[in-house]
Design an enzyme around this catalytic site. Structure first.
Site, PDB file in Angstrom:
ATOM      1  N   ARG A 151     -62.230  20.330 121.010  1.00  0.00           N
ATOM      2  CA  ARG A 151     -60.949  19.603 121.038  1.00  0.00           C
ATOM      3  C   ARG A 151     -59.899  20.323 121.846  1.00  0.00           C
ATOM      4  O   ARG A 151     -59.103  19.719 122.545  1.00  0.00           O
ATOM      5  CB  ARG A 151     -60.422  19.414 119.610  1.00  0.00           C
ATOM      6  CG  ARG A 151     -61.208  18.426 118.800  1.00  0.00           C
ATOM      7  CD  ARG A 151     -60.821  18.467 117.365  1.00  0.00           C
ATOM      8  NE  ARG A 151     -61.146  19.767 116.788  1.00  0.00           N
ATOM      9  CZ  ARG A 151     -61.122  20.041 115.499  1.00  0.00           C
ATOM     10  NH1 ARG A 151     -60.766  19.113 114.641  1.00  0.00           N
ATOM     11  NH2 ARG A 151     -61.451  21.228 115.053  1.00  0.00           N
TER      12      ARG A 151
ATOM     13  N   SER B 152     -61.058  15.950 110.237  1.00  0.00           N
ATOM     14  CA  SER B 152     -61.272  15.260 108.962  1.00  0.00           C
ATOM     15  C   SER B 152     -60.234  15.711 107.933  1.00  0.00           C
ATOM     16  O   SER B 152     -59.728  14.900 107.150  1.00  0.00           O
ATOM     17  CB  SER B 152     -62.673  15.552 108.426  1.00  0.00           C
ATOM     18  OG  SER B 152     -63.644  15.087 109.313  1.00  0.00           O
TER      19      SER B 152
ATOM     20  N   LYS C 188     -68.326  23.970  99.103  1.00  0.00           N
ATOM     21  CA  LYS C 188     -67.070  23.419  99.611  1.00  0.00           C
ATOM     22  C   LYS C 188     -66.801  22.074  98.937  1.00  0.00           C
ATOM     23  O   LYS C 188     -67.690  21.212  98.881  1.00  0.00           O
ATOM     24  CB  LYS C 188     -67.221  23.236 101.132  1.00  0.00           C
ATOM     25  CG  LYS C 188     -65.932  23.030 101.877  1.00  0.00           C
ATOM     26  CD  LYS C 188     -66.222  23.150 103.374  1.00  0.00           C
ATOM     27  CE  LYS C 188     -65.245  22.363 104.206  1.00  0.00           C
ATOM     28  NZ  LYS C 188     -65.625  22.326 105.625  1.00  0.00           N
TER      29      LYS C 188
ATOM     30  N   HIS D 141     -65.337  12.353 116.159  1.00  0.00           N
ATOM     31  CA  HIS D 141     -66.775  12.602 115.988  1.00  0.00           C
ATOM     32  C   HIS D 141     -67.577  11.480 116.666  1.00  0.00           C
ATOM     33  O   HIS D 141     -68.554  11.732 117.369  1.00  0.00           O
ATOM     34  CB  HIS D 141     -67.171  12.572 114.503  1.00  0.00           C
ATOM     35  CG  HIS D 141     -66.639  13.687 113.675  1.00  0.00           C
ATOM     36  ND1 HIS D 141     -65.972  13.483 112.481  1.00  0.00           N
ATOM     37  CD2 HIS D 141     -66.691  15.037 113.824  1.00  0.00           C
ATOM     38  CE1 HIS D 141     -65.649  14.643 111.943  1.00  0.00           C
ATOM     39  NE2 HIS D 141     -66.064  15.608 112.738  1.00  0.00           N
TER      40      HIS D 141
END
Ligand code: PNS
Length: 159
Positions: free
Chosen positions: A90, A127, A41, A17
């Site tokens: 990515r 993450s 979440k 990030h």
């Protein structure tokens, strides 16, 4: 003035990030990192903690600010006069979902999405993976910024 937003959960911010945010900061006048407040979440860090970590990590970039938001990213953009989102890509596996979101965000509010291809050094990072590896005692140093590493170990020790 070219302002862009880098939205995300950042639970927690990773070096991947940070790489994208720094590169966006070199390209645009102002980068707003927008941390999603997601009440549905379960996160490891609270929104305040995620914002604090991002502020600490990006403090050397005078054109980066960190805010929180809930609801639609495009609503955050419109409310703040921003017409472009910057995201990191990515791998090809990211592309399909990112393209869908980009097209939807354009359809909703004419907000453009610009992609920065992740530094290959960090292309395997997420993450969730960081949290999983750290939870089982794996070494994640060099994959998250130093202030995050300390907080991650402290939080996992509490659990
Ligand atoms: O770090 P993440 O969890 O991959 O970030 C995803 C995020 C926050 C960028 C995305 O889920 C999002 O934009 N959420 C806000 C709700 C929204 O706008 N949904 C419609 C997307 S087309």
């Amino acid at each position: 003035m070219a302002r862009v937003v880098c939205p995300g959960s950042f639970d927690p911010v990773t070096n991947g990030h940070y790489d994208v945010i720094s590169r966006a900061a070199a390209l645009y006048d102002e980068v707003v990192v927008a941390v999603l407040i997601n009440i549905t979440k379960k996160s490891l860090f609270t929104t305040d903690e995620r914002v604090e970590m991002l502020r600490e990590v990006t403090q050397s970039h005078s054109n980066v600010q960190v805010e929180r938001f809930h609801g639609l990213t495009v609503n955050f953009c419109t409310a703040n006069g921003i017409n472009a989102i910057v995201k990191g890509l990515r791998a090809v596996s990211d592309f399909e979902y990112e393209m869908q979101q980009a097209q939807m965000n354009y359809r909703l509010a004419k907000v453009e999405t610009l992609f920065i291809t992740t530094n290959p050094q960090y292309s395997f990072l997420s993450s969730s993976l960081i949290k999983e590896i750290a939870m089982y005692g794996g070494d994640v140093s060099g994959l998250v910024p130093e202030p995050v590493l300390g907080r991650l170990h402290a939080r996992l020790a509490e659990q």
